[in-house]
Scaffold this motif. Structure first.
Motif, PDB file in Angstrom:
ATOM      1  N   ALA A 161       0.846  -1.212   0.000  1.00  0.00           N
ATOM      2  CA  ALA A 161       0.000   0.000   0.000  1.00  0.00           C
ATOM      3  C   ALA A 161       0.876   1.254   0.000  1.00  0.00           C
ATOM      4  CB  ALA A 161      -0.916   0.007   1.215  1.00  0.00           C
ATOM      5  N   LEU A 162       1.956   1.218   0.771  1.00  0.00           N
ATOM      6  CA  LEU A 162       2.858   2.384   0.830  1.00  0.00           C
ATOM      7  C   LEU A 162       3.580   2.594  -0.501  1.00  0.00           C
ATOM      8  CD1 LEU A 162       4.260   1.903   4.441  1.00  0.00           C
ATOM      9  CD2 LEU A 162       2.829   3.777   3.627  1.00  0.00           C
ATOM     10  N   ARG A 163       3.790   1.514  -1.243  1.00  0.00           N
ATOM     11  CA  ARG A 163       4.403   1.631  -2.577  1.00  0.00           C
ATOM     12  C   ARG A 163       3.361   2.143  -3.586  1.00  0.00           C
ATOM     13  NH1 ARG A 163       9.443  -1.217  -2.780  1.00  0.00           N
ATOM     14  NH2 ARG A 163       9.384  -1.112  -5.044  1.00  0.00           N
ATOM     15  N   LYS A 164       2.173   1.567  -3.503  1.00  0.00           N
ATOM     16  CA  LYS A 164       1.094   1.936  -4.412  1.00  0.00           C
ATOM     17  C   LYS A 164       0.746   3.424  -4.283  1.00  0.00           C
ATOM     18  CE  LYS A 164      -3.250  -0.224  -5.597  1.00  0.00           C
ATOM     19  NZ  LYS A 164      -3.902  -1.523  -5.579  1.00  0.00           N
ATOM     20  N   PHE A 165       0.787   3.903  -3.050  1.00  0.00           N
ATOM     21  CA  PHE A 165       0.423   5.291  -2.759  1.00  0.00           C
ATOM     22  C   PHE A 165       1.265   6.281  -3.577  1.00  0.00           C
ATOM     23  CE2 PHE A 165       0.634   8.939   0.426  1.00  0.00           C
ATOM     24  CZ  PHE A 165      -0.658   9.378   0.185  1.00  0.00           C
ATOM     25  N   VAL A 166       2.505   5.891  -3.874  1.00  0.00           N
ATOM     26  CA  VAL A 166       3.402   6.810  -4.606  1.00  0.00           C
ATOM     27  C   VAL A 166       3.722   6.280  -6.017  1.00  0.00           C
ATOM     28  CG1 VAL A 166       4.429   7.894  -2.571  1.00  0.00           C
ATOM     29  CG2 VAL A 166       5.397   5.755  -3.427  1.00  0.00           C
ATOM     30  N   SER A 167       2.754   5.561  -6.610  1.00  0.00           N
ATOM     31  CA  SER A 167       2.981   4.998  -7.943  1.00  0.00           C
ATOM     32  C   SER A 167       2.083   5.647  -8.984  1.00  0.00           C
ATOM     33  CB  SER A 167       2.737   3.484  -7.922  1.00  0.00           C
ATOM     34  OG  SER A 167       3.769   2.865  -7.183  1.00  0.00           O
ATOM     35  N   SER A 168       2.558   5.645 -10.239  1.00  0.00           N
ATOM     36  CA  SER A 168       1.748   6.265 -11.300  1.00  0.00           C
ATOM     37  C   SER A 168       0.974   5.234 -12.105  1.00  0.00           C
ATOM     38  CB  SER A 168       2.645   7.084 -12.235  1.00  0.00           C
ATOM     39  OG  SER A 168       3.526   6.221 -12.927  1.00  0.00           O
ATOM     40  N   ASN A 169       1.293   3.944 -11.935  1.00  0.00           N
ATOM     41  CA  ASN A 169       0.502   2.970 -12.700  1.00  0.00           C
ATOM     42  C   ASN A 169      -0.810   2.677 -11.985  1.00  0.00           C
ATOM     43  OD1 ASN A 169       2.060   1.676 -10.791  1.00  0.00           O
ATOM     44  ND2 ASN A 169       2.691  -0.005 -12.061  1.00  0.00           N
ATOM     45  N   SER A 170      -1.783   2.249 -12.771  1.00  0.00           N
ATOM     46  CA  SER A 170      -3.167   2.217 -12.325  1.00  0.00           C
ATOM     47  C   SER A 170      -3.361   1.509 -10.980  1.00  0.00           C
ATOM     48  CB  SER A 170      -4.021   1.530 -13.379  1.00  0.00           C
ATOM     49  OG  SER A 170      -5.331   1.449 -12.896  1.00  0.00           O
ATOM     50  N   PRO A 171      -3.858   2.228  -9.960  1.00  0.00           N
ATOM     51  CA  PRO A 171      -4.064   1.617  -8.653  1.00  0.00           C
ATOM     52  C   PRO A 171      -5.165   0.552  -8.676  1.00  0.00           C
ATOM     53  CG  PRO A 171      -4.887   3.879  -8.662  1.00  0.00           C
ATOM     54  CD  PRO A 171      -4.222   3.655  -9.969  1.00  0.00           C
ATOM     55  N   ALA A 172      -6.079   0.678  -9.666  1.00  0.00           N
ATOM     56  CA  ALA A 172      -7.207  -0.255  -9.699  1.00  0.00           C
ATOM     57  C   ALA A 172      -6.781  -1.656 -10.123  1.00  0.00           C
ATOM     58  CB  ALA A 172      -8.260   0.281 -10.658  1.00  0.00           C
ATOM     59  N   ASP A 173      -5.673  -1.748 -10.863  1.00  0.00           N
ATOM     60  CA  ASP A 173      -5.233  -3.053 -11.371  1.00  0.00           C
ATOM     61  C   ASP A 173      -4.297  -3.721 -10.358  1.00  0.00           C
ATOM     62  OD1 ASP A 173      -4.266  -5.230 -12.716  1.00  0.00           O
ATOM     63  OD2 ASP A 173      -3.898  -4.155 -14.606  1.00  0.00           O
ATOM     64  N   SER A 174      -4.837  -4.708  -9.642  1.00  0.00           N
ATOM     65  CA  SER A 174      -4.047  -5.324  -8.562  1.00  0.00           C
ATOM     66  C   SER A 174      -2.933  -6.224  -9.104  1.00  0.00           C
ATOM     67  CB  SER A 174      -4.960  -6.104  -7.604  1.00  0.00           C
ATOM     68  OG  SER A 174      -5.732  -6.994  -8.343  1.00  0.00           O
ATOM     69  N   ASN A 175      -2.948  -6.474 -10.442  1.00  0.00           N
ATOM     70  CA  ASN A 175      -1.878  -7.299 -11.018  1.00  0.00           C
ATOM     71  C   ASN A 175      -0.616  -6.491 -11.332  1.00  0.00           C
ATOM     72  OD1 ASN A 175      -3.316  -9.716 -11.031  1.00  0.00           O
ATOM     73  ND2 ASN A 175      -4.465  -9.007 -12.821  1.00  0.00           N
ATOM     74  N   LEU A 176      -0.764  -5.173 -11.383  1.00  0.00           N
ATOM     75  CA  LEU A 176       0.395  -4.329 -11.702  1.00  0.00           C
ATOM     76  C   LEU A 176       1.281  -4.153 -10.477  1.00  0.00           C
ATOM     77  CD1 LEU A 176      -1.041  -1.416 -13.894  1.00  0.00           C
ATOM     78  CD2 LEU A 176       0.397  -3.310 -14.617  1.00  0.00           C
ATOM     79  N   ILE A 177       2.573  -4.261 -10.679  1.00  0.00           N
ATOM     80  CA  ILE A 177       3.503  -4.011  -9.577  1.00  0.00           C
ATOM     81  C   ILE A 177       3.681  -2.496  -9.468  1.00  0.00           C
ATOM     82  CG2 ILE A 177       5.894  -4.330  -8.779  1.00  0.00           C
ATOM     83  CD1 ILE A 177       5.859  -6.987 -10.363  1.00  0.00           C
ATOM     84  N   PRO A 178       3.418  -1.929  -8.289  1.00  0.00           N
ATOM     85  CA  PRO A 178       3.536  -0.463  -8.177  1.00  0.00           C
ATOM     86  C   PRO A 178       4.916   0.016  -8.611  1.00  0.00           C
ATOM     87  CG  PRO A 178       2.605  -1.401  -6.165  1.00  0.00           C
ATOM     88  CD  PRO A 178       3.033  -2.551  -7.020  1.00  0.00           C
ATOM     89  N   ASN A 179       4.957   1.053  -9.473  1.00  0.00           N
ATOM     90  CA  ASN A 179       6.252   1.491 -10.027  1.00  0.00           C
ATOM     91  C   ASN A 179       6.963   2.529  -9.163  1.00  0.00           C
ATOM     92  OD1 ASN A 179       4.820   3.822 -10.492  1.00  0.00           O
ATOM     93  ND2 ASN A 179       4.688   3.570 -12.724  1.00  0.00           N
ATOM     94  N   CYS A 180       6.302   2.989  -8.110  1.00  0.00           N
ATOM     95  CA  CYS A 180       6.908   3.968  -7.167  1.00  0.00           C
ATOM     96  C   CYS A 180       7.450   5.197  -7.895  1.00  0.00           C
ATOM     97  CB  CYS A 180       8.008   3.319  -6.322  1.00  0.00           C
ATOM     98  SG  CYS A 180       7.405   2.069  -5.192  1.00  0.00           S
ATOM     99  N   ALA A 181       6.743   5.619  -8.963  1.00  0.00           N
ATOM    100  CA  ALA A 181       7.227   6.750  -9.771  1.00  0.00           C
ATOM    101  C   ALA A 181       7.375   8.045  -8.975  1.00  0.00           C
ATOM    102  CB  ALA A 181       6.271   6.979 -10.948  1.00  0.00           C
TER     103      ALA A 181
END
Ligand SMILES: O=P(O)(O)O[C@@H]1[C@@H](OP(=O)(O)O)[C@H](OP(=O)(O)O)[C@H](O)[C@H](OP(=O)(O)O)[C@H]1OP(=O)(O)O
Ligand SMILES: Nc1ncnc2c1ncn2[C@@H]1O[C@H](COP(=O)(O)OP(=O)(O)O)[C@@H](O)[C@H]1O
Length: 300
Positions: A168-188
């Motif tokens: 969740a902490l990684r997802k919070f600062v990622s630009s790839n779609s939060p809705a897609d749980s298969n995507l690894i958060p990119n921490c952009a």
């Protein structure tokens, strides 16, 4: 005209005729005083804290500014009720991403009722409160690809284990779609939001410095709010420098106790654990960047 806050991520929410906070269009947040002694307790905390000369100025800025209490029409239609009047800490942002993290390895404290103790300890064990010293209570992210907000489902958030909290902490600062749980958060956005000279980590460390010595208050069941505007980062600043800024604020003081000269080890321990999670994310980004830099660029 008061309305239901658009960016509230946890706590009691004023929907479906329930009692919850309201906001105006002048940047004020109205939190209803809860029926039992909690509301008055929180108001007393704000009065004490606001006038407490022992609290350094640079620490005051981590707390919402308090403007007293006011009788306003409650969200549940029950008529006029006293509300705490606070600065709305998200009012300066257009599309803020917001996360609420409840700090501490326990939310109960000495002298609470048996019933309250049981309720707290059950939730503390079921969430990461006991195991990590903090739990994510809720968050929302501005999904710039969809131009809309994505909100984490409360039931899922409260079911996180350590890996879930980290994700969740990684997802919070990622630009790839939060809705897609298969995507690894990119921490952009990690390096701008968590890192940097004014980022979340620096602010958390400043708070930690104070918590290492302060014995004025014990912040039971209190939350850290993290706020930032990801669009401003994407457009490299935009016009409003203030809006780019990642901010840490402390909220929810309904259970604050007098520190009686003792360190708040419950909050301090949780804060240290939380800081470690943020540092780990920044470190993983640094390692990734080093690996991605070609040998030529590395000067070899
Ligand atoms: O009502 P619940 O079960 O959602 O619990 C509230 C908590 O929600 P949670 O489920 O942990 O996200 C809520 O936690 P958050 O603010 O959502 O982190 C508070 O602890 C709230 O108590 P108080 O207003 O601080 O005295 C809690 O309210 P009370 O039940 O203590 O009134
Ligand atoms: N001063 C504030 N400005 C803007 N949002 C706030 C403020 N205080 C609280 N919030 C929002 O309301 C949520 C719940 O606040 P909190 O004080 O924890 O209420 P509760 O006592 O109902 O748990 C927070 O997670 C945050 O999203």
């Amino acid at each position: 005209m008061l309305k239901v806050p658009e960016h509230q991520v946890a706590g009691h929410i004023a929907s479906d005729g329930k009692l919850g906070p309201l906001v105006d269009d002048q940047g004020r947040f109205f939190k209803p005083l809860q029926g039992d002694s909690r509301g008055e307790h929180e108001a007393k905390f704000y009065e004490s804290f606001t006038s407490n000369k022992k609290v350094p100025d640079h620490i005051h800025r981590y707390f919402p500014v308090y403007h007293g209490t006011q009788l306003v029409e409650a969200s549940d239609g029950s008529g006029k009720l006293p509300h705490l009047v606070l600065d709305d800490v998200v009012s300066g942002y257009s599309n803020p991403s917001v996360m609420d993290v409840k700090i501490g390895s326990r939310t109960w404290y000495p002298d609470v009722s048996e019933e309250y103790f049981k309720k707290c300890i059950k939730k503390d064990k079921e969430t990461t409160t006991v195991s990590l010293g903090f739990r994510v209570s809720g968050f929302k992210i501005f999904d710039h690809q969809e131009s809309s907000f994505w909100r984490a489902e409360k039931k899922l958030v409260l079911g996180y284990n350590a890996a879930g909290a980290r994700l969740a902490l990684r997802k919070f600062v990622s630009s790839n779609s939060p809705a897609d749980s298969n995507l690894i958060p990119n921490c952009a956005f990690a390096s701008e939001v968590y890192g940097g000279s004014n980022g979340i980590l620096v602010q958390l460390l400043e708070l930690k410095d104070w918590f290492e010595t302060q014995t004025l208050y014990h912040f039971n069941s209190c939350s850290i709010l993290m706020i930032f505007e990801n669009e401003s980062i994407l457009t490299k600043g935009g016009d409003n420098v203030q809006a780019v800024q990642a901010q840490v604020k402390l909220v929810d003081f309904a259970h604050v106790l007098d520190g009686n000269g003792v360190i708040d080890h419950n909050f301090l321990g949780g804060l240290c654990s939380f800081i470690k999670f943020i540092k780990d994310i920044l470190q993983s980004i640094d390692q990734r960047d080093e690996t991605n830099t070609s040998p030529l660029e590395n000067g070899h």
